[in-house]
Design a protein around this motif. Structure first.
Motif, PDB file in Angstrom:
ATOM      1  N   UNK A 149      38.699  33.271  37.805  1.00  0.00           N
ATOM      2  CA  UNK A 149      38.770  34.253  39.096  1.00  0.00           C
ATOM      3  C   UNK A 149      37.765  33.951  40.184  1.00  0.00           C
ATOM      4  N   UNK A 150      36.499  34.011  39.694  1.00  0.00           N
ATOM      5  CA  UNK A 150      35.477  33.555  40.812  1.00  0.00           C
ATOM      6  C   UNK A 150      35.527  32.464  41.334  1.00  0.00           C
ATOM      7  N   UNK A 151      35.783  31.456  40.723  1.00  0.00           N
ATOM      8  CA  UNK A 151      36.052  30.095  41.232  1.00  0.00           C
ATOM      9  C   UNK A 151      37.412  29.877  42.253  1.00  0.00           C
ATOM     10  N   UNK A 152      38.540  30.658  41.851  1.00  0.00           N
ATOM     11  CA  UNK A 152      39.719  30.812  42.740  1.00  0.00           C
ATOM     12  C   UNK A 152      39.182  31.465  44.063  1.00  0.00           C
ATOM     13  N   UNK A 153      38.159  32.137  44.100  1.00  0.00           N
ATOM     14  CA  UNK A 153      38.196  32.829  45.237  1.00  0.00           C
ATOM     15  C   UNK A 153      36.885  32.482  46.152  1.00  0.00           C
ATOM     16  N   UNK A 154      35.794  31.997  45.391  1.00  0.00           N
ATOM     17  CA  UNK A 154      34.609  31.624  45.858  1.00  0.00           C
ATOM     18  C   UNK A 154      34.085  30.218  45.641  1.00  0.00           C
ATOM     19  N   UNK A 155      34.952  29.713  45.005  1.00  0.00           N
ATOM     20  CA  UNK A 155      34.725  28.091  44.752  1.00  0.00           C
ATOM     21  C   UNK A 155      34.672  27.437  46.254  1.00  0.00           C
ATOM     22  N   UNK A 156      33.527  26.544  46.262  1.00  0.00           N
ATOM     23  CA  UNK A 156      33.288  25.923  47.590  1.00  0.00           C
ATOM     24  C   UNK A 156      32.194  26.488  48.284  1.00  0.00           C
ATOM     25  N   UNK A 157      31.984  27.977  47.820  1.00  0.00           N
ATOM     26  CA  UNK A 157      30.833  28.533  48.494  1.00  0.00           C
ATOM     27  C   UNK A 157      29.713  29.070  47.949  1.00  0.00           C
ATOM     28  N   UNK A 158      29.754  28.522  46.220  1.00  0.00           N
ATOM     29  CA  UNK A 158      28.535  28.936  45.499  1.00  0.00           C
ATOM     30  C   UNK A 158      28.559  27.566  44.932  1.00  0.00           C
ATOM     31  N   UNK A 159      27.312  27.089  44.618  1.00  0.00           N
ATOM     32  CA  UNK A 159      27.052  25.718  43.948  1.00  0.00           C
ATOM     33  C   UNK A 159      27.245  25.891  42.294  1.00  0.00           C
ATOM     34  N   UNK A 160      27.205  27.086  41.819  1.00  0.00           N
ATOM     35  CA  UNK A 160      27.421  27.079  40.328  1.00  0.00           C
ATOM     36  C   UNK A 160      28.097  28.636  39.914  1.00  0.00           C
ATOM     37  N   UNK A 161      28.830  28.514  38.856  1.00  0.00           N
ATOM     38  CA  UNK A 161      29.295  29.831  38.233  1.00  0.00           C
ATOM     39  C   UNK A 161      29.117  29.744  36.734  1.00  0.00           C
ATOM     40  N   UNK A 162      28.215  30.723  36.233  1.00  0.00           N
ATOM     41  CA  UNK A 162      27.923  30.531  34.784  1.00  0.00           C
ATOM     42  C   UNK A 162      29.047  31.294  34.097  1.00  0.00           C
ATOM     43  N   UNK A 163      29.731  30.269  33.020  1.00  0.00           N
ATOM     44  CA  UNK A 163      30.878  31.036  32.409  1.00  0.00           C
ATOM     45  C   UNK A 163      30.399  31.782  31.176  1.00  0.00           C
ATOM     46  N   UNK A 164      30.641  32.910  31.168  1.00  0.00           N
ATOM     47  CA  UNK A 164      30.387  34.003  29.923  1.00  0.00           C
ATOM     48  C   UNK A 164      31.632  34.263  29.247  1.00  0.00           C
ATOM     49  N   UNK A 165      32.742  33.800  29.737  1.00  0.00           N
ATOM     50  CA  UNK A 165      34.150  34.509  29.023  1.00  0.00           C
ATOM     51  C   UNK A 165      34.627  35.398  30.015  1.00  0.00           C
ATOM     52  N   UNK A 166      35.585  36.117  28.958  1.00  0.00           N
ATOM     53  CA  UNK A 166      36.217  37.164  29.522  1.00  0.00           C
ATOM     54  C   UNK A 166      35.569  38.348  29.684  1.00  0.00           C
ATOM     55  N   UNK A 167      35.214  39.279  30.481  1.00  0.00           N
ATOM     56  CA  UNK A 167      34.654  40.406  30.698  1.00  0.00           C
ATOM     57  C   UNK A 167      34.960  41.469  29.628  1.00  0.00           C
ATOM     58  N   UNK A 168      34.182  42.203  28.845  1.00  0.00           N
ATOM     59  CA  UNK A 168      34.485  42.916  27.587  1.00  0.00           C
ATOM     60  C   UNK A 168      35.305  44.440  28.101  1.00  0.00           C
ATOM     61  N   UNK A 169      34.526  44.744  28.976  1.00  0.00           N
ATOM     62  CA  UNK A 169      34.923  46.052  29.642  1.00  0.00           C
ATOM     63  C   UNK A 169      35.892  46.008  30.895  1.00  0.00           C
ATOM     64  N   UNK A 170      35.963  45.343  31.714  1.00  0.00           N
ATOM     65  CA  UNK A 170      36.915  44.897  32.724  1.00  0.00           C
ATOM     66  C   UNK A 170      36.842  45.840  33.971  1.00  0.00           C
ATOM     67  N   UNK A 171      36.176  46.820  33.800  1.00  0.00           N
ATOM     68  CA  UNK A 171      35.911  47.871  35.153  1.00  0.00           C
ATOM     69  C   UNK A 171      34.549  47.860  35.428  1.00  0.00           C
ATOM     70  N   UNK A 172      34.067  48.380  36.631  1.00  0.00           N
ATOM     71  CA  UNK A 172      32.819  48.073  37.200  1.00  0.00           C
ATOM     72  C   UNK A 172      31.954  49.145  36.765  1.00  0.00           C
ATOM     73  N   UNK A 173      30.574  49.123  36.678  1.00  0.00           N
ATOM     74  CA  UNK A 173      29.818  50.013  35.870  1.00  0.00           C
ATOM     75  C   UNK A 173      30.063  51.555  36.455  1.00  0.00           C
TER      76      UNK A 173
END
Ligand code: TXA
Ligand code: MG
Length: 316
Positions: A149-173
Motif C-alpha cells: 500500500x505504501x509503495x502504491x502511493x508513495x513509491x518514487x518519493x521515498x528511498x526505502x520501505x521497511x516491510x513488516x508484513x500486514x498491520x496487526x491492528x489495522x486502525x490508527x492509535x
C-alpha cells in the motif's frame, strides 16, 4: 528516486540518518518516518504526504526513558503508558524544547507513542533520535496496512520501505490528551474507552471537532477512498455499477461479485484489520459509487464505525 522495499533495519536507519523519509511498519498502520529532531527531514514528510503544515505529527520512541526526553508526563499519563506501551496509544503532552515546532505545528503539546512492532522497535533502538511519523498515505486518503500500500502511493518519493508484513491492528492509535487533570480521547482506536477507564477511572470522548485545526485527524472527512462512498441503508435506491462493503453478511441487492465482507465471522478485530485494505481494493475497481455498512456496538466497533463515517463523509 527509486523506492526499495525490504526487511533490513540497517538500510532504513541509513536513510533516516541521511535525513530522508522511510516507510515503517507499526501494529496500527504504516508510518512515513523522519528524524523528528531535524526540521529539514520533517519538512520532507509534509511535502511527500501533501499534508497541510497545521496538522501535527506523532513522535515515535523506543522506551519510556526516551519519551521522557521529549514530553512532560502527568501521573495519569505515566499510568496509561505503563499499561499500554508499547501499543496503539498516543499521548498528547506538554512538549519539551528539543521537539521542533515543525513537528507539533506550533503547538506546545507533542503527541508521542511507543509502537508495538518488533522491526520498528529495533530500528528506533538503533537510532539516537526519535521518529516523527504520520500514516504513510497522501493526506485525507486511506491509511496503508501493508508495505505494498505504501509503495502504491508513495513509491518514487521515498528511498526505502521497511516491510513488516500486514498491520496487526489495522486502525490508527487511540489519541488521548489531558484537560483539567482529566483524560480526553481525541481519536478512537484499538484501546477502547473502557480500557482507558480501567486505568483513569473516567474519560471524556471528544472526537468530533469539525473545524479545529489542532487535530485534523478529528475532521469529519478523512481516511476516504476516491470513489464516492455512502453509508448503506437497507431499501435505498442503488445506482447500477456500485460496490458493497458489508460487515459480516452479503446483501441480495448487489451481485455477489460486487461485494466484500469485512469479517464473515462477525469478528470486530478481523474487520478492523481488513477495513483499509478492502476500501483500497474496492476503490481500485472503478465503481461509480460504494455503499458500506456502518456497524453499531461498543468497544472496538466504536473506532471502526468512526473511521467508516469519516470515509463516508468525504464522498458526500
Ligand atoms: O497509529 C498511529 O497513530 C499512526 C502510526 C504511524 O503511528 N500514525 C498516525 O498519524 O495515525 P497521523 O499523522 O495520520 O495522525 C496523527 C493525529 C493527527 O490527527 C494529528 O492532528 C494528531 O494526531 N496530533 C498530533 N499532534 C497533536 C497534538 N499536539 N495535539 C493534538 N493532536 C495531535
Ligand atoms: Mg493519518
Amino acid at each position: 528516486m527509486e523506492t526499495v522495499t525490504g526487511t533490513e533495519i540497517d538500510i532504513a536507519a541509513h536513510w533516516l540518518r541521511e535525513g530522508e523519509c522511510v516507510g515503517i511498519p507499526t501494529e496500527t498502520v504504516y508510518g512515513l518516518a523522519a528524524n523528528a529532531l531535524d526540521v529539514h527531514a520533517v519538512s520532507k514528510v509534509f511535502k511527500v504526504k501533501q499534508r497541510p503544515d497545521f496538522d501535527p505529527l506523532i513522535v515515535h520512541v523506543a522506551s519510556p526513558e526516551q519519551a521522557a526526553l521529549y514530553a512532560d508526563f502527568y501521573p495519569l499519563a505515566t499510568q496509561l503508558s505503563e499499561r499500554f506501551w508499547p501499543g496503539p496509544l498516543t499521548l498528547v503532552l506538554p512538549r519539551k524544547d528539543v521537539v521542533p515546532y515543525q513537528v507539533t505545528s506550533g503547538l506546545d503539546t507533542v503527541a508521542i507513542r511507543i509502537p508495538d512492532h518488533s522491526l520498528t522497535l529495533e530500528l528506533l533502538a538503533s537510532l539516537d533520535f526519535p521518529l516523527a511519523a504520520p500514516s504513510a498515505n497522501p493526506f485525507g486518503y486511506i491509511s496503508p496496512t501493508t508495505a505494498r500500500h505504501v509503495n502504491d502511493q508513495l513509491g518514487g518519493k521515498v528511498p526505502f520501505i521497511l516491510d513488516g508484513g500486514e498491520c496487526r491492528v489495522g486502525l490508527e492509535s487511540t489519541i488521548i490528551g489531558f484537560e483539567n487533570g482529566q483524560a480526553v480521547i481525541y481519536r478512537l482506536g484499538f484501546i477502547t474507552p473502557d480500557m482507558v477507564r480501567e486505568v483513569t477511572g473516567n474519560v471524556q470522548i471528544r472526537t468530533h471537532s469539525s473545524s479545529d485545526p489542532k487535530a485534523p485527524g478529528m475532521l469529519t472527512a478523512h481516511y476516504a477512498p476516491h470513489t464516492p462512498m455512502f453509508a448503506y441503508t437497507p431499501g435505498q435506491p442503488i445506482p447500477e455499477g456500485s460496490g458493497f462493503i458489508g460487515f459480516s453478511e452479503y446483501t441480495e441487492v448487489f451481485p455477489a461479485a460486487d461485494q466484500v465482507l469485512l469479517s464473515p465471522g462477525a469478528d470486530e478485530y478481523e474487520a478492523a484489520r481488513n477495513l483499509y485494505a478492502m476500501l483500497r481494493e474496492m476503490d481500485n475497481r472503478a465503481y461509480r459509487a460504494l455503499y458500506i455498512e456502518v456497524p453499531e456496538g461498543d468497544g472496538l466497533i466504536l473506532a471502526l464505525a468512526d473511521r467508516i463515517r469519516r470515509a463516508v463523509a468525504h464522498g458526500q
